[in-house]
Design an enzyme around this catalytic site. Structure first.
Site, PDB file in Angstrom:
ATOM      1  N   ILE A 516       0.770  -0.988  -0.053  1.00 10.89           N
ATOM      2  CA  ILE A 516       0.071  -0.326  -0.413  1.00 10.89           C
ATOM      3  C   ILE A 516       1.180   1.502   0.050  1.00 10.89           C
ATOM      4  O   ILE A 516      -0.002   2.234  -0.282  1.00 10.89           O
ATOM      5  CB  ILE A 516      -0.972  -0.375   1.063  1.00 10.89           C
ATOM      6  CG1 ILE A 516      -0.423  -0.082   2.103  1.00 10.89           C
ATOM      7  CG2 ILE A 516      -2.200  -0.665   1.175  1.00 10.89           C
ATOM      8  CD1 ILE A 516      -0.674   0.054   3.857  1.00 10.89           C
ATOM      9  N   VAL A 518       4.700   3.080  -0.640  1.00 16.67           N
ATOM     10  CA  VAL A 518       6.346   2.932  -0.733  1.00 16.67           C
ATOM     11  C   VAL A 518       6.961   3.629  -0.072  1.00 16.67           C
ATOM     12  O   VAL A 518       6.891   5.026  -0.680  1.00 16.67           O
ATOM     13  CB  VAL A 518       7.375   2.324  -2.184  1.00 16.67           C
ATOM     14  CG1 VAL A 518       8.538   1.962  -2.195  1.00 16.67           C
ATOM     15  CG2 VAL A 518       6.154   1.684  -2.390  1.00 16.67           C
ATOM     16  N   VAL A 524       5.315  -0.368   2.082  1.00 18.13           N
ATOM     17  CA  VAL A 524       4.198  -0.936   3.284  1.00 18.13           C
ATOM     18  C   VAL A 524       3.539  -1.315   3.045  1.00 18.13           C
ATOM     19  O   VAL A 524       3.106  -1.512   1.723  1.00 18.13           O
ATOM     20  CB  VAL A 524       3.773   0.937   4.209  1.00 18.13           C
ATOM     21  CG1 VAL A 524       2.295   0.541   4.744  1.00 18.13           C
ATOM     22  CG2 VAL A 524       4.733   1.296   3.951  1.00 18.13           C
ATOM     23  N   ASP A 634       9.168  15.971  11.608  1.00 19.77           N
ATOM     24  CA  ASP A 634       8.577  15.632  10.391  1.00 19.77           C
ATOM     25  C   ASP A 634       6.857  15.987   9.817  1.00 19.77           C
ATOM     26  O   ASP A 634       6.604  14.507   9.715  1.00 19.77           O
ATOM     27  CB  ASP A 634       9.216  14.253   9.733  1.00 19.77           C
ATOM     28  CG  ASP A 634       9.320  13.971   8.220  1.00 19.77           C
ATOM     29  OD1 ASP A 634       9.262  14.939   8.149  1.00 19.77           O
ATOM     30  OD2 ASP A 634       9.727  13.029   8.064  1.00 19.77           O
TER      31      ASP A 634
END
Ligand SMILES: *[C@@H]1O[C@H](CO)[C@@H](O)[C@H](O)[C@H]1NC(C)=O
Ligand SMILES: *[C@@H]1O[C@H](CO)[C@@H](O)[C@H](O)[C@H]1NC(C)=O
Ligand SMILES: *[C@@H]1O[C@H](CO)[C@@H](O)[C@H](O)[C@H]1NC(C)=O
Ligand SMILES: *[C@@H]1O[C@H](CO)[C@@H](O)[C@H](O)[C@H]1NC(C)=O
Ligand SMILES: *[C@@H]1O[C@H](CO)[C@@H](O)[C@H](O)[C@H]1NC(C)=O
Ligand SMILES: *[C@@H]1O[C@H](CO)[C@@H](O)[C@H](O)[C@H]1NC(C)=O
Ligand SMILES: *[C@@H]1O[C@H](CO)[C@@H](O)[C@H](O)[C@H]1NC(C)=O
Length: 848
Positions: A516, A518, A524, A634
């Site tokens: 699902i 990258v 992932v 982040d």
């Protein structure tokens, strides 16, 4: 036998100096020894009287009272007339080697008639070099260091001459031969046309004065830790580029010295080579425009004056920790500028004949003239030949002190001291052999001395041991009940362990079908655990060892905290060198995918507000809800995930940092983050606070409002960076130009206006001017309130003009929370907060 008798007969006639030998450490004016057992090797400064040319005439002064003065500086030799010291300087194989002379000056108040604070004097050595003239030591004291060439005269004389009507003094003296490899062993490279290369060849006959000596990227190295009792200061005060352009790298692997070609621990100790300041190449991606850049250090020097020396020997130390390319001998390549002139182009280890292995220390010497501006700069620039940036480990700047009269250097003393020379020769065999043996023993001992471990730059705070190479578990189970960690945390991380077999089963052996996402970390996958829980499985790319710290941080952070608006960690797996994290499954994916770039139907304004509120609540909890503040570092729209019913959760804690603890204002750290979201202040100062997250969140708010990427290279220059563009439009009152047209009909003008104001405040240049996450949260709640009020009143009004027309100023009463606890308390539901007393007051006070 006869010789021995002659020597014995002569002994009483010899100046006492001839009996002692290198090294000399004198505590001037002191009555007894002053020892430094902590130095390696240990040193004892002895009383200076035997070396003073006329001890009787030169009074010793001692400080009155204050016992805060270090013992070495509690006394001094001072006089209103000239005095000198004479040291036996055996003329041997070391004749061409410079002597290291350190003069300590520490003015103090004394009851005697001499006033050290008003002293002004000159110092010359060997009757050939004037090292200081009209010198008044600063109040806090100073140590001056010189390298003076040997002259073979057998004597080394240091003369102190007070200026008319003033005083000369000295607190301590160090004198010993420099190791032969320290100076002039390697060629000196002239930089710029002003430096005459013929002249440079004559530099070894001149004296040098150390003006700067820095351990770049590292901490202070004291005399006690240095191989030659030098002091290396940190470079921060001289580093003049924006902090974010650099990062500090260090190695724990031993440093290698090519001793046969003159690179030894005597040149600079391991601790200097073990830390470096390197270019932060990521900073180019984080910001749009900097392009190629330099790392620059700036040093103030006296501007050159006619007739005075203005030439400098600049020594730069490097150590390349890794071979970037597998091609032998290709390490990091970079350009070096000294005094704004290109000094070395495409410098690599080969240029310094350093052998081809990582962690090998080397240095280069440059000859430069101080620029007329008075500031000398050293810059490291990226080479066209390499994608890796440059670095610097250590730096020394030494001023050339030419002999007063070139002809006198060497010859003068020789004529005068023939007698002592001869006697020394007679004694030479014994004294010299002794001195040499001592010196050898000293040097050998230093080489064998264990090198101090480098200081940890960033403490990881992790309770478990590091990943072991053999692939065994890096969670140190033996420590389960051990000290130094919280048992609860450990139990929790153990509970979180999921077997690889379970994970392979859940993801159908990492089937492509289940992929699902990258990311930089790896892939992932979606999966279903045995108990039916849907999960997202993040699997690190095998080769990416650098992912380990981020992996650990994520487990560290997520195993400690649970919050409705933070993605939960269900478990992790580190069997067979795998680094896998298992999270709760967020079915609706990232916030970004619902804003632009996908087929998803657009989110309504109310949904957007609720998502922002959820994310703000998660971040606010991170910042304040835990005993140690956590800074996400982040924040971006792809790290805000949407679950069932569009509930927003903040994800990806790989870069999180424990924030400043109470009383501190920031933590210093290498700049990390994402392109387009990075706080410019953090970038410039490297000082991280929770306001950096607020900045990034402000960018997300504009992203939500405008539904466009934060960096769009296809647009006009002004418009590329969403944060800058949106703020400039907002300031001109033209933000409507870029708000998402898909929400135009449904948005309440006041709500929109308040939202834009909040986002703009988040993007203030300085962290101090930005609101806290709690304030942001409150403002967003208020936006929602404004929107709801509007919807209730004009439920079916559909005016396309609303979004493009800002109403007159909305008066927003500032509500200062007496306690922010209600925001942190997860048991209070969203609606509970919205309906709190403060809010009902506010909504009724809405001016519409
Ligand atoms: C002072 O130090 C020197 C050299 O270390 C030593 O020879 C001498 O015995 C010491 N004197 C006293 C009084 O301790
Ligand atoms: C010292 O230097 C001179 C000139 O550079 C050289 O001729 C002489 O051999 C050297 N002496 C020693 C002992 O190295
Ligand atoms: C010593 O000299 C300093 C500087 O000239 C002056 O300020 C101070 O008063 C003098 N002290 C004495 C005791 O004369
Ligand atoms: C200096 O040496 C001391 C004692 O050997 C050691 O404890 C200390 O960590 C060292 N400091 C540095 C910066 O290497
Ligand atoms: C410094 O460390 C970073 C991150 O580990 C690495 O990417 C970079 O290449 C290093 N720089 C140098 C000059 O070794
Ligand atoms: C780096 O510094 C040198 C010397 O000051 C200068 O000539 C050069 O243009 C600088 N390079 C960049 C990319 O700023
Ligand atoms: C020299 O450097 C100092 C501090 O780095 C700076 O304030 C000063 O303006 C510089 N002078 C010149 C002439 O560049």
């Amino acid at each position: 036998m006869a010789t021995v008798i002659v020597i014995l007969l002569l002994l009483p006639l010899l100046p006492s100096t001839a009996l002692a030998a290198f090294p000399y450490f004198l505590a001037c004016g002191a009555a007894s020894n002053v020892s430094f057992p902590g130095d390696s090797p240990a040193r004892t400064f002895v009383p200076d009287a035997p070396f003073l040319s006329s001890a009787g005439r030169v009074p010793a002064v001692t400080s009155t009272g204050s016992n805060t003065i270090p013992p070495l500086y509690a006394a001094a030799r001072a006089a209103g007339s000239g005095f000198s010291y004479s040291f036996a300087d055996p003329d041997t194989a070391t004749v061409n080697v410079s002597r290291v002379l350190r003069l300590h000056f520490f003015p103090f108040t004394s009851s005697s008639s001499v006033n050290l604070s008003s002293a002004s004097f000159s110092v010359s050595v060997r009757d050939a070099y004037t090292l200081l003239s009209s010198f008044s030591p600063p109040r806090d004291g100073v140590v001056k260091e010189y390298f003076v060439p040997g002259d073979g005269s057998g004597e080394f004389r240091v003369k102190f001459t007070p200026d008319a009507g003033s005083t000369a003094f000295v607190s301590a003296i160090e004198l010993f031969p420099a190791p032969p490899e320290l100076l002039w062993r390697r060629p000196v490279k002239p930089v710029g046309a002003l430096v005459d290369s013929v002249d440079v060849n004559a530099w070894p006959q001149q004296a040098l004065e150390t003006v700067y000596r820095l351990n770049v990227g590292g901490s202070k190295v004291t005399a006690a830790n240095d191989t030659l009792w030098r002091t290396w200061l940190p470079d921060d005060p001289y580093f003049s580029s924006p902090r974010g352009l650099s990062q500090v790298n260090s190695t724990s692997t031993p440093i290698i010295y090519g001793t046969s070609i003159g690179y030894t621990r005597e040149v600079a100790p391991d601790s200097v080579y073990k830390t470096q300041r390197a270019m932060n190449m990521a900073s180019q991606q984080l910001f749009l425009t900097p392009g190629p850049f330099n790392l620059t250090w700036t040093f103030a020097l006296p501007p050159p004056a006619p007739g005075s020396d203005s030439d400098y020997l600049v020594r730069l130390h490097w150590c390349d920790y890794s071979l970037v390319s597998s091609v032998v001998a290709t390490g990091i390549v970079f350009d070096v500028y000294v005094a704004q002139r290109l000094a070395s182009k495409d410098l690599d280890r080969n240029a310094a004949d350093a052998a081809e292995q990582p962690n090998e220390a080397f240095y280069l010497d440059y000859a430069a003239t101080a620029p007329t501006t008075g500031n000398l700069t050293i810059s490291i620039g990226k080479s066209d030949k390499s994608d890796a940036g440059g670095m610097l480990n250590g730096l020394e700047i030494m001023k050339l002190r030419r002999a007063d009269n070139l002809n006198s250097a060497g010859s003068h003393g020789r004529r005068k001291k023939i007698l002592i020379g001869t006697l020394s020769a007679a004694l030479g065999v014994a004294v010299l052999a002794c001195a040499l043996l001592c010196l050898l023993a000293v040097l050998r001992r230093r080489r064998q001395a264990p090198t101090p471990a480098p200081e940890e730059k960033e403490s990881t705070q992790l309770p478990w041991s590091q990943h072991t190479q053999d692939g065994s578990s890096w969670v140190d189970m033996s420590n389960a009940s051990g000290a130094g960690m919280t048992g609860g945390l450990h139990r929790m991380s153990m509970q979180l362990n999921i077997s690889l077999a379970d994970i392979t089963a859940a993801t159908e052996n990492f089937n492509e079908r289940n992929l699902i996402g990258v990311g930089g970390f790896g892939n992932v996958y979606s999966g279903v655990l045995r108990d039916g829980t849907r999960v997202a499985v993040k699997r690190a790319m095998r080769a990416s060892k650098q992912g380990l710290p981020e992996f650990q941080t994520e487990i560290e952070v997520l195993s400690r905290i649970r919050h409705r608006h933070l993605v939960s960690l269900i478990g992790y797996c580190n069997e067979q060198s795998e680094m896998i994290l298992v999270y709760e499954y967020m079915e609706k994916g990232t916030l970004r995918s619902h804003l632009y770039g996908s087929e998803e139907p657009p989110l309504s304004w109310k949904q957007r507000l609720e998502i922002c509120i959820g994310a703000a609540r998660g971040l606010h909890y991170l910042h304040t809800g835990y005993s140690e503040n956590i800074i996400h570092r982040d924040v971006k729209s792809t790290n805000i995930l949407l679950g069932d019913a569009f509930i927003a959760k903040v994800a990806d804690f790989g870069l999180s940092r424990i924030g400043p603890s109470f009383g501190e204002t920031h933590v210093s750290t290498a700049v990390k983050g994402s392109f387009g979201y990075l706080d410019p202040e953090y970038f410039k100062t490297q000082q991280l606070t929770d306001r950096s997250d607020v900045y990034s969140f402000g960018v997300v708010l504009f992203e939500v409002l405008c539904a466009r990427t934060v960096i769009d290279q296809s647009l006009e220059r002004d418009e590329i960076n969403l944060a800058e563009w949106a703020v400039s439009l907002q300031q001109k009152g033209e933000l409507a130009k870029i708000t998402d047209p898909r929400i135009a009909g449904q948005v309440n003008g006041n709500s929109l206006r308040k939202f834009a104001e909040t986002a703009e405040k988040c993007l203030a240049d300085y962290g101090l001017d930005r609101p806290s996450m709690g304030d942001v949260l409150w403002n967003l709640e208020y936006c929602l309130q404004l929107q709801e009020t509007h919807v209730n009143r004009d439920a079916f009004e559909d005016s396309g003009a609303v979004a493009t027309q800002f109403p007159a100023d909305v008066v927003v009463p500032r509500w200062v929370p007496s306690s922010t606890s209600f925001l942190m308390d997860d048991s209070v539901t969203d609606s509970g907060i919205a309906n709190s007393k403060a809010f009902s007051q506010l909504s009724s006070g809405d001016g519409r």
